[in-house]
Structures are given as structure tokens and as C-alpha cells.
Scaffold this motif. Structure first.
Motif, PDB file in Angstrom:
ATOM      1  N   THR A  47       0.841  -1.200   0.000  1.00  0.00           N
ATOM      2  CA  THR A  47       0.000   0.000   0.000  1.00  0.00           C
ATOM      3  C   THR A  47       0.876   1.250   0.000  1.00  0.00           C
ATOM      4  OG1 THR A  47      -1.769  -1.154   1.151  1.00  0.00           O
ATOM      5  CG2 THR A  47      -1.821   1.241   1.221  1.00  0.00           C
ATOM      6  N   GLU A  48       1.894   1.256   0.836  1.00  0.00           N
ATOM      7  CA  GLU A  48       2.823   2.388   0.903  1.00  0.00           C
ATOM      8  C   GLU A  48       3.577   2.525  -0.414  1.00  0.00           C
ATOM      9  OE1 GLU A  48       4.819   5.660   2.126  1.00  0.00           O
ATOM     10  OE2 GLU A  48       3.213   4.688   3.247  1.00  0.00           O
ATOM     11  N   PHE A  49       4.032   1.395  -0.937  1.00  0.00           N
ATOM     12  CA  PHE A  49       4.816   1.379  -2.170  1.00  0.00           C
ATOM     13  C   PHE A  49       4.024   1.937  -3.352  1.00  0.00           C
ATOM     14  CE2 PHE A  49       6.905  -0.393  -5.869  1.00  0.00           C
ATOM     15  CZ  PHE A  49       8.252  -0.364  -5.535  1.00  0.00           C
ATOM     16  N   THR A  50       2.750   1.636  -3.389  1.00  0.00           N
ATOM     17  CA  THR A  50       1.923   2.015  -4.548  1.00  0.00           C
ATOM     18  C   THR A  50       1.075   3.259  -4.300  1.00  0.00           C
ATOM     19  OG1 THR A  50       0.164   0.513  -3.831  1.00  0.00           O
ATOM     20  CG2 THR A  50       1.804  -0.374  -5.358  1.00  0.00           C
ATOM     21  N   ARG A  51       1.329   3.941  -3.198  1.00  0.00           N
ATOM     22  CA  ARG A  51       0.500   5.084  -2.807  1.00  0.00           C
ATOM     23  C   ARG A  51       0.287   6.101  -3.938  1.00  0.00           C
ATOM     24  NH1 ARG A  51      -0.994   6.235   1.939  1.00  0.00           N
ATOM     25  NH2 ARG A  51       0.699   5.122   2.937  1.00  0.00           N
ATOM     26  N   ASP A  52       1.320   6.421  -4.679  1.00  0.00           N
ATOM     27  CA  ASP A  52       1.210   7.415  -5.748  1.00  0.00           C
ATOM     28  C   ASP A  52       1.007   6.798  -7.123  1.00  0.00           C
ATOM     29  OD1 ASP A  52       1.410   9.647  -4.077  1.00  0.00           O
ATOM     30  OD2 ASP A  52       3.601   9.522  -4.061  1.00  0.00           O
ATOM     31  N   GLY A  53       0.585   5.553  -7.162  1.00  0.00           N
ATOM     32  CA  GLY A  53       0.326   4.899  -8.440  1.00  0.00           C
ATOM     33  C   GLY A  53       1.614   4.526  -9.149  1.00  0.00           C
ATOM     34  N   CYS A  54       1.539   4.434 -10.436  1.00  0.00           N
ATOM     35  CA  CYS A  54       2.690   4.030 -11.244  1.00  0.00           C
ATOM     36  C   CYS A  54       3.531   5.273 -11.554  1.00  0.00           C
ATOM     37  CB  CYS A  54       2.231   3.338 -12.522  1.00  0.00           C
ATOM     38  SG  CYS A  54       3.601   2.563 -13.382  1.00  0.00           S
ATOM     39  N   VAL A  55       4.474   5.543 -10.687  1.00  0.00           N
ATOM     40  CA  VAL A  55       5.292   6.751 -10.778  1.00  0.00           C
ATOM     41  C   VAL A  55       6.107   6.771 -12.061  1.00  0.00           C
ATOM     42  CG1 VAL A  55       7.193   8.006  -9.688  1.00  0.00           C
ATOM     43  CG2 VAL A  55       5.358   7.072  -8.292  1.00  0.00           C
ATOM     44  N   MET A  56       6.680   5.641 -12.436  1.00  0.00           N
ATOM     45  CA  MET A  56       7.497   5.588 -13.658  1.00  0.00           C
ATOM     46  C   MET A  56       6.688   6.022 -14.875  1.00  0.00           C
ATOM     47  SD  MET A  56      10.454   4.856 -12.743  1.00  0.00           S
ATOM     48  CE  MET A  56      11.732   3.673 -12.539  1.00  0.00           C
ATOM     49  N   ASP A  57       5.462   5.534 -14.982  1.00  0.00           N
ATOM     50  CA  ASP A  57       4.601   5.930 -16.105  1.00  0.00           C
ATOM     51  C   ASP A  57       4.327   7.431 -16.065  1.00  0.00           C
ATOM     52  OD1 ASP A  57       4.465   3.359 -17.071  1.00  0.00           O
ATOM     53  OD2 ASP A  57       2.424   2.974 -16.343  1.00  0.00           O
ATOM     54  N   ARG A  58       4.062   7.949 -14.883  1.00  0.00           N
ATOM     55  CA  ARG A  58       3.743   9.377 -14.749  1.00  0.00           C
ATOM     56  C   ARG A  58       4.942  10.244 -15.119  1.00  0.00           C
ATOM     57  NH1 ARG A  58       0.607   9.740  -9.129  1.00  0.00           N
ATOM     58  NH2 ARG A  58       0.523  11.941  -9.672  1.00  0.00           N
ATOM     59  N   ILE A  59       6.133   9.819 -14.736  1.00  0.00           N
ATOM     60  CA  ILE A  59       7.340  10.567 -15.093  1.00  0.00           C
ATOM     61  C   ILE A  59       7.569  10.492 -16.598  1.00  0.00           C
ATOM     62  CG2 ILE A  59       9.863  10.595 -14.871  1.00  0.00           C
ATOM     63  CD1 ILE A  59       9.427   9.764 -11.898  1.00  0.00           C
TER      64      ILE A  59
ATOM     65  N   PRO B 182       9.879  14.695 -12.032  1.00  0.00           N
ATOM     66  CA  PRO B 182      10.383  13.659 -11.118  1.00  0.00           C
ATOM     67  C   PRO B 182      10.602  14.176  -9.697  1.00  0.00           C
ATOM     68  CG  PRO B 182      11.641  13.659 -13.160  1.00  0.00           C
ATOM     69  CD  PRO B 182      10.739  14.860 -13.197  1.00  0.00           C
ATOM     70  N   ASP B 183      10.922  15.466  -9.544  1.00  0.00           N
ATOM     71  CA  ASP B 183      11.145  16.028  -8.219  1.00  0.00           C
ATOM     72  C   ASP B 183       9.891  15.938  -7.348  1.00  0.00           C
ATOM     73  OD1 ASP B 183      13.770  16.607  -8.814  1.00  0.00           O
ATOM     74  OD2 ASP B 183      13.344  18.686  -9.395  1.00  0.00           O
ATOM     75  N   HIS B 184       8.730  15.953  -7.993  1.00  0.00           N
ATOM     76  CA  HIS B 184       7.460  15.841  -7.274  1.00  0.00           C
ATOM     77  C   HIS B 184       7.362  14.490  -6.542  1.00  0.00           C
ATOM     78  CE1 HIS B 184       3.167  16.202  -6.445  1.00  0.00           C
ATOM     79  NE2 HIS B 184       2.995  15.017  -7.018  1.00  0.00           N
ATOM     80  N   PHE B 185       8.076  13.497  -7.051  1.00  0.00           N
ATOM     81  CA  PHE B 185       7.971  12.138  -6.520  1.00  0.00           C
ATOM     82  C   PHE B 185       9.152  11.737  -5.634  1.00  0.00           C
ATOM     83  CE2 PHE B 185       5.592  12.144 -10.549  1.00  0.00           C
ATOM     84  CZ  PHE B 185       4.355  11.821 -10.064  1.00  0.00           C
ATOM     85  N   THR B 186      10.006  12.676  -5.264  1.00  0.00           N
ATOM     86  CA  THR B 186      11.195  12.349  -4.469  1.00  0.00           C
ATOM     87  C   THR B 186      10.864  11.557  -3.206  1.00  0.00           C
ATOM     88  OG1 THR B 186      12.432  14.201  -5.370  1.00  0.00           O
ATOM     89  CG2 THR B 186      13.207  13.295  -3.273  1.00  0.00           C
ATOM     90  N   PRO B 187       9.887  11.982  -2.380  1.00  0.00           N
ATOM     91  CA  PRO B 187       9.585  11.173  -1.178  1.00  0.00           C
ATOM     92  C   PRO B 187       9.128   9.754  -1.528  1.00  0.00           C
ATOM     93  CG  PRO B 187       8.559  13.336  -1.017  1.00  0.00           C
ATOM     94  CD  PRO B 187       9.095  13.203  -2.408  1.00  0.00           C
ATOM     95  N   THR B 188       8.300   9.630  -2.552  1.00  0.00           N
ATOM     96  CA  THR B 188       7.812   8.316  -2.974  1.00  0.00           C
ATOM     97  C   THR B 188       8.964   7.460  -3.485  1.00  0.00           C
ATOM     98  OG1 THR B 188       5.631   9.157  -3.535  1.00  0.00           O
ATOM     99  CG2 THR B 188       6.305   7.137  -4.618  1.00  0.00           C
ATOM    100  N   LEU B 189       9.817   8.041  -4.311  1.00  0.00           N
ATOM    101  CA  LEU B 189      10.943   7.292  -4.855  1.00  0.00           C
ATOM    102  C   LEU B 189      11.893   6.862  -3.742  1.00  0.00           C
ATOM    103  CD1 LEU B 189      11.645   9.390  -8.072  1.00  0.00           C
ATOM    104  CD2 LEU B 189      10.514   7.159  -7.926  1.00  0.00           C
ATOM    105  N   ASN B 190      12.118   7.724  -2.762  1.00  0.00           N
ATOM    106  CA  ASN B 190      12.976   7.375  -1.629  1.00  0.00           C
ATOM    107  C   ASN B 190      12.383   6.216  -0.832  1.00  0.00           C
ATOM    108  OD1 ASN B 190      14.816   9.348  -2.310  1.00  0.00           O
ATOM    109  ND2 ASN B 190      14.041  10.832  -0.846  1.00  0.00           N
ATOM    110  N   LYS B 191      11.092   6.251  -0.588  1.00  0.00           N
ATOM    111  CA  LYS B 191      10.422   5.192   0.171  1.00  0.00           C
ATOM    112  C   LYS B 191      10.472   3.874  -0.605  1.00  0.00           C
ATOM    113  CE  LYS B 191       8.148   3.626   3.656  1.00  0.00           C
ATOM    114  NZ  LYS B 191       8.809   3.467   4.935  1.00  0.00           N
ATOM    115  N   ARG B 192      10.226   3.940  -1.897  1.00  0.00           N
ATOM    116  CA  ARG B 192      10.262   2.726  -2.714  1.00  0.00           C
ATOM    117  C   ARG B 192      11.670   2.148  -2.759  1.00  0.00           C
ATOM    118  NH1 ARG B 192       5.983   3.681  -7.683  1.00  0.00           N
ATOM    119  NH2 ARG B 192       4.264   4.226  -6.329  1.00  0.00           N
TER     120      ARG B 192
END
Length: 137
Positions: free
Chosen positions: A65-77, A83-93
Motif C-alpha cells: 500500500t505504501e509502495f503504490t501510494r502514488d500509483g505508477c510513478v514511472m509511467d507518470r514521469i 520527477p522532483d514531485h515524486f522524491t519522497p515516494t521514490l525514496n520510500k520505494r
């Protein structure tokens, strides 16, 4: 659009599991047909297959659930989002996957050791069998 039965065939999950993942928030609810039946897209199936992979890695449902919280980040980027918008998500993943990679490496070493022991035993038994057959001749 795919039915829940078609999705279960393609992902290996049961309808119960899909509904449970939806209930606890691991999976967003799919669109519904006129009669209320769930209707899945190819994108939904890809996402569910990603969940299956994460589960096979050993992640708990909470971690997934935590890993997928922001959906498919790679697709969105790839679609142009910053990509800076996803820094916390990328760090957690990165943190989650790094932990599981270490666990998998340890399991691989253990399996390599077990394979080596089994191969030694097998070779010993084959050698004894070969000797025994030659004695009987």
C-alpha cells in the motif's frame, strides 16, 4: 473491458483476493457495469500484476500500500510529470526494495548452499550405485 473472472485468469489471484485488495485500499475500485459487475482495463491488469510481483517479493500488504501510494510513478514521469514531485515516494520505494533485495540475496545464498549439499549427496549416491552395479557384474 475485462470481467473479474478474466482478470483472475491473467493474474492468478482469486476474485476474493481482488475484492479484499479493493476493500483495504491496495487496489482502487474498478469501474462498474450497469448491473454493478466490476469491469477492469488493461491498465488495471498491469497494476494488479505489479501487486502480485510485490507480494511474491515478500512485501506485506501494508508495504505494498505504501509502495503504490502514488500509483505508477514511472509511467507518470515518462508522461512528463516532474520527477522532483515524486522524491519522497521514490525514496520510500528505494528503501523498501533495498531491504527486500538484501533478504532475497540472503535467501539465494542459503539456496546455493542447499543445492551444493544436495548435489554432493546425489553424486555420492550415484558413485555408490555405480560401484554396486560393477560389483554385481
Amino acid at each position: 473491458m475485462l470481467t473479474i473472472s478474466q482478470v483472475t485468469e491473467r493474474t492468478g489471484l482469486t476474485p476474493y483476493t481482488l475484492r479484499y485488495y479493493e476493500k483495504i485500499g491496495v487496489l482502487k475500485g474498478p469501474s462498474r457495469r450497469a448491473g454493478g459487475a466490476r469491469s477492469y482495463t488493461e491498465s488495471d491488469v498491469s497494476y494488479i500484476q505489479c501487486l502480485v510481483t510485490l507480494k511474491k517479493l515478500g512485501l506485506s500488504l501494508e508495504e505494498i500500500t505504501e509502495f503504490t501510494r502514488d500509483g505508477c510513478v514511472m509511467d507518470r514521469i515518462q508522461q512528463g510529470e516532474d520527477p522532483d514531485h515524486f522524491t519522497p515516494t521514490l525514496n520510500k520505494r528505494t528503501e523498501i526494495l533495498s531491504k527486500y533485495l538484501l533478504d532475497l540475496e540472503a535467501k539465494r545464498q542459503e539456496l546455493d548452499h542447499m543445492i551444493s549439499l544436495a548435489q554432493e549427496k546425489l553424486n555420492g549416491y550415484l558413485e555408490l550405485s555405480k560401484e554396486r552395479c560393477e560389483e554385481l557384474k
